[in-house]
Design a protein around this motif. Structure first.
Motif, mmCIF file in Angstrom:
data_model
loop_
_atom_site.group_PDB
_atom_site.id
_atom_site.type_symbol
_atom_site.label_atom_id
_atom_site.label_comp_id
_atom_site.label_asym_id
_atom_site.label_seq_id
_atom_site.Cartn_x
_atom_site.Cartn_y
_atom_site.Cartn_z
ATOM 1 N N ILE A 85 0.893 -1.161 0.000
ATOM 2 C CA ILE A 85 0.000 0.000 0.000
ATOM 3 C C ILE A 85 0.922 1.200 0.000
ATOM 4 C CG2 ILE A 85 -1.687 1.349 1.299
ATOM 5 C CD1 ILE A 85 -2.856 -1.284 2.335
ATOM 6 N N LEU A 86 0.797 2.028 -1.022
ATOM 7 C CA LEU A 86 1.630 3.223 -1.164
ATOM 8 C C LEU A 86 0.730 4.439 -1.003
ATOM 9 C CD1 LEU A 86 4.272 4.672 -1.778
ATOM 10 C CD2 LEU A 86 3.794 4.346 -4.224
ATOM 11 N N THR A 87 0.817 5.064 0.157
ATOM 12 C CA THR A 87 -0.037 6.201 0.463
ATOM 13 C C THR A 87 0.764 7.500 0.459
ATOM 14 O OG1 THR A 87 -1.527 7.154 2.115
ATOM 15 C CG2 THR A 87 0.264 5.787 2.969
ATOM 16 N N ALA A 88 0.089 8.594 0.143
ATOM 17 C CA ALA A 88 0.710 9.916 0.202
ATOM 18 C C ALA A 88 0.695 10.453 1.640
ATOM 19 C CB ALA A 88 -0.008 10.880 -0.737
ATOM 20 N N ARG A 89 0.164 9.669 2.568
ATOM 21 C CA ARG A 89 0.134 10.079 3.972
ATOM 22 C C ARG A 89 1.509 9.928 4.620
ATOM 23 N NH1 ARG A 89 -5.178 9.276 7.000
ATOM 24 N NH2 ARG A 89 -6.751 8.994 5.402
ATOM 25 N N LYS A 90 1.671 10.679 5.718
ATOM 26 C CA LYS A 90 2.826 10.496 6.593
ATOM 27 C C LYS A 90 2.508 9.351 7.538
ATOM 28 C CE LYS A 90 4.126 15.362 6.586
ATOM 29 N NZ LYS A 90 4.548 16.502 7.390
ATOM 30 N N ASP A 91 3.414 9.078 8.466
ATOM 31 C CA ASP A 91 3.184 8.048 9.474
ATOM 32 C C ASP A 91 1.905 8.339 10.251
ATOM 33 O OD1 ASP A 91 5.611 6.859 8.831
ATOM 34 O OD2 ASP A 91 6.694 7.894 10.430
ATOM 35 N N PHE A 92 1.140 7.288 10.549
ATOM 36 C CA PHE A 92 -0.005 7.432 11.437
ATOM 37 C C PHE A 92 0.506 7.586 12.868
ATOM 38 C CE2 PHE A 92 -2.396 5.598 7.916
ATOM 39 C CZ PHE A 92 -3.588 6.291 8.002
ATOM 40 N N ASP A 93 -0.261 8.300 13.680
ATOM 41 C CA ASP A 93 0.153 8.522 15.070
ATOM 42 C C ASP A 93 0.088 7.255 15.918
ATOM 43 O OD1 ASP A 93 -2.625 8.393 15.117
ATOM 44 O OD2 ASP A 93 -2.898 10.253 16.225
ATOM 45 N N LYS A 94 -0.775 6.312 15.543
ATOM 46 C CA LYS A 94 -0.915 5.056 16.293
ATOM 47 C C LYS A 94 -0.954 3.899 15.298
ATOM 48 C CE LYS A 94 -3.705 7.465 19.723
ATOM 49 N NZ LYS A 94 -5.102 7.677 20.128
ATOM 50 N N LYS A 95 0.193 3.325 15.058
ATOM 51 C CA LYS A 95 0.327 2.261 14.067
ATOM 52 C C LYS A 95 -0.641 1.111 14.338
ATOM 53 C CE LYS A 95 3.692 -1.060 12.305
ATOM 54 N NZ LYS A 95 5.075 -1.515 12.385
ATOM 55 N N GLU A 96 -0.769 0.685 15.583
ATOM 56 C CA GLU A 96 -1.621 -0.467 15.915
ATOM 57 C C GLU A 96 -3.096 -0.187 15.610
ATOM 58 O OE1 GLU A 96 -0.419 -3.471 16.423
ATOM 59 O OE2 GLU A 96 1.532 -2.496 16.207
ATOM 60 N N ILE A 97 -3.538 1.052 15.797
ATOM 61 C CA ILE A 97 -4.930 1.411 15.477
ATOM 62 C C ILE A 97 -5.138 1.366 13.969
ATOM 63 C CG2 ILE A 97 -6.688 3.236 15.595
ATOM 64 C CD1 ILE A 97 -6.161 1.970 18.310
ATOM 65 N N PHE A 98 -4.173 1.851 13.219
ATOM 66 C CA PHE A 98 -4.266 1.790 11.755
ATOM 67 C C PHE A 98 -4.330 0.334 11.287
ATOM 68 C CE2 PHE A 98 -1.924 1.342 7.688
ATOM 69 C CZ PHE A 98 -2.899 1.856 6.863
#
Length: 181
Positions: A85-98
């Motif tokens: 999955i290649l997203t234009a987003r930065k890191d999510f604040d909570k990886k486990e929730i994502f």
């Protein structure tokens, strides 16, 4: 030799509600969805706030899966393709929730890798190009296919065809349908 399937996240796998805030003089001037942001040209003195795009809680609570594309991703896993999955987003604040959000919608995080082009400054198509080049160097893939809702990203992908021996296939995603590009 196996194949690589690359999927964008926003408006390709999920309908999302996160907005980029356009700030001027410390105040929100407007809010842009990811498609509006892709073509937005900032005016003098404007900056961007991506806080909503880094919120895993917001992603979990508000993202709506695009079922045909989730099905396509799962089909590619069953076929033995490597999945990114290649997203234009930065890191999510909570990886486990994502990762929980992916599981809730039938995507096993153990079968994919998520690359975040938003961690690289610049327009999304230029940031995603860096990842495309990395994919070309991972190993020899017979076919590399890329699914995205933004035409600039697809053009960037296809524009690198001379850098790989792999056959490149690009698909424009609109309303849950993927059309060869």
């Amino acid at each position: 030799m196996n194949n690589l399937s690359v999927f964008d996240l926003d408006e390709t796998l999920f309908k999302t509600s996160a907005k980029v805030h356009v700030l001027k003089d410390g105040k929100i001037k407007r809010k842009l969805n990811n498609q509006e942001f892709n073509s937005y040209i900032p005016q003098e003195g404007e900056t961007f706030d991506f806080l909503e795009f880094t919120s895993a809680d917001l992603f979990l609570k508000t993202s709506i899966p695009i079922r045909p594309m989730i099905g396509r991703l799962r089909e590619k896993i069953r076929q033995g393709n490597q999945i990114r999955i290649l997203t234009a987003r930065k890191d999510f604040d909570k990886k486990e929730i994502f990762l929980k959000a992916l599981k809730v919608h039938g995507i096993n995080p153990n079968h994919i890798h998520v690359d975040r082009a938003g961690n690289i400054p610049g327009p999304s198509h230029k940031s995603k190009e860096i990842f495309f080049k990395k994919y070309f160097n991972i190993k020899k893939f017979k076919v590399i296919e890329f699914f995205d809702d933004h035409e600039e990203n697809l053009k960037a992908f296809k524009g690198l065809s001379d850098l790989t021996q792999s056959k490149l296939k690009a698909f424009l995603v609109r309303d849950g349908l993927s059309i060869s590009y």
